[in-house]
Design an enzyme around this catalytic site. Structure first.
Site, short mmCIF file in Angstrom:
data_model
loop_
_atom_site.label_atom_id
_atom_site.label_comp_id
_atom_site.label_asym_id
_atom_site.label_seq_id
_atom_site.Cartn_x
_atom_site.Cartn_y
_atom_site.Cartn_z
N LYS A 57 0.84 -1.20 0.00
CA LYS A 57 0.00 0.00 0.00
C LYS A 57 0.87 1.25 0.00
O LYS A 57 0.59 2.23 -0.70
CB LYS A 57 -0.95 -0.01 1.21
CG LYS A 57 -2.06 -1.04 1.05
CD LYS A 57 -2.83 -1.32 2.33
CE LYS A 57 -3.80 -2.47 2.12
NZ LYS A 57 -4.44 -2.94 3.36
N GLN A 101 -4.09 -1.63 9.74
CA GLN A 101 -4.06 -2.95 9.10
C GLN A 101 -4.67 -4.00 10.04
O GLN A 101 -4.27 -4.12 11.19
CB GLN A 101 -2.61 -3.33 8.75
CG GLN A 101 -2.48 -4.61 7.95
CD GLN A 101 -3.15 -4.56 6.58
OE1 GLN A 101 -3.01 -3.59 5.85
NE2 GLN A 101 -3.91 -5.59 6.25
N ASP A 124 -11.12 3.02 4.25
CA ASP A 124 -11.56 1.64 4.06
C ASP A 124 -13.08 1.52 4.12
O ASP A 124 -13.63 0.45 3.84
CB ASP A 124 -10.96 0.74 5.15
CG ASP A 124 -9.68 0.03 4.68
OD1 ASP A 124 -9.49 -0.06 3.45
OD2 ASP A 124 -8.92 -0.42 5.54
#
Ligand code: NDP
Length: 287
Positions: A57, A101, A124
């Site tokens: 990422k 994460q 997200d």
């Protein structure tokens, strides 16, 4: 999109994701005088797979000109320390997106951490506020994998309006939001799950099929409606390598458009994360 011999068109997610990244790079350059988009990544503990995901990422950010702000915390981190880190990132003006994460190491409460994220930085799309905005159809950040699914459907040129869309899977991460996004685009949506009485009949009715189950080749090609668009979100590790939830080889003989696994939905997730970060940055300067 590549034609496959004797079957429908393969939707090349790697190619589409590359194009989305190019679009993001140009947008980042275009808004440089107003804002430099920044994505904060938080990695807790030493899970090897998580470390790879975060590294990918960050690399993707660098390639499109998004600032990457990275924090690593030990697996022994206290919940309060992690929450304080989220608070700090929520308050920073140079951070427009925050990605914690998952999964977090044992002992940490994921839900409390996600709930603490500022919805304006929830790239997200996982906070209850983002989910509520999706349900309400109001502006907000949508989850990345479902956004990737929609982009791939759009790439086929098939308009979901009035089509029968069947989503197999109802997770908060994938199935539910995909169904809502399809509904927003005026498809007639059916959700299927492990208690669905006749999955074959439901799948056979689908003009657009999205499989997000997590079971290797759970959907045989013989179930697919001829001419359907098939988006396979599943990623299953088997002795034969990575396979999807749909039996690709037989399904592609009936589908008009179909995503392979790997190389379909997978590459889209990071691309849409970058896109969401730019959206969040632009929203922050719009005020
Ligand atoms: P979950 O395990 O959270 O959800 C799976 C869903 O499939 C559930 O709703 C479950 O039903 C349903 N299901 C399970 N078995 C059956 C069955 N036999 N028939 C019908 N429905 C069934 O998984 P996720 O949604 O998180 O992920 C789904 C897949 O997508 C996984 O393979 C995952 O690896 C992949 N994935 C890929 C991503 C990408 O970037 N490409 C990103 C995220 C996920 P019930 O609710 O009744 O239990």
């Amino acid at each position: 999109m590549a034609e496959t011999e004797g079957g429908g068109a393969r939707i090349d997610g790697t190619e589409v994701a590359k194009r989305v990244r190019g679009e993001v790079r140009r947008r980042v350059a275009g808004v440089a005088d107003r804002v430099r988009p920044g994505l904060a990544t938080v990695l807790v503990g030493d899970d090897a797979a998580s470390a790879v995901y975060v590294r990918n990422k960050r690399k993707a950010c660098a390639e499109v000109g998004i600032e990457s702000i990275h924090t690593e915390l030990p697996a022994t981190t206290a919940q309060a320390t992690l929450l304080a880190k989220v608070d700090e990132l929520n308050a920073r003006d140079d951070v427009h997106g925050i990605l914690v994460q998952l999964p977090l190491p044992e002992g940490l409460d994921e839900k409390e951490v996600i709930d603490r994220l500022s919805p304006e930085k929830d790239v997200d799309g996982l906070t209850p506020v983002s989910q509520g905005r999706l349900l309400a159809g109001t502006a907000g950040l949508r989850p990345c994998t479902p956004l990737g699914v929609m982009r791939l459907i759009d790439e086929t040129g098939v308009d979901p309006t009035g089509k029968r869309a069947v989503v197999v899977g109802r997770s908060l991460l994938v199935g539910k939001p995909v169904g809502l996004l399809l509904l927003e685009r005026h498809a007639t949506v059916t959700y299927c799950h492990s208690r669905t009485a006749d999955l074959e009949a439901e799948v056979a009715s689908a003009d657009i099929l999205v499989a997000a189950i997590g079971r290797p080749k759970a959907i045989p090609g013989s179930w697919i409606k001829p001419g359907a668009v098939v988006i396979d979100v599943g990623i299953n590790r088997t002795d034969d390598g990575l396979v999807g939830d749909v039996d690709y080889e037989s399904a592609r003989l009936r589908a008009a458009h179909i995503t392979p696994v790997p190389g379909g939905v997978g590459p889209m997730t990071i691309a849409m994360l970058l896109s969401n970060t730019v959206e969040a940055a632009l929203a922050s300067v719009r005020g």
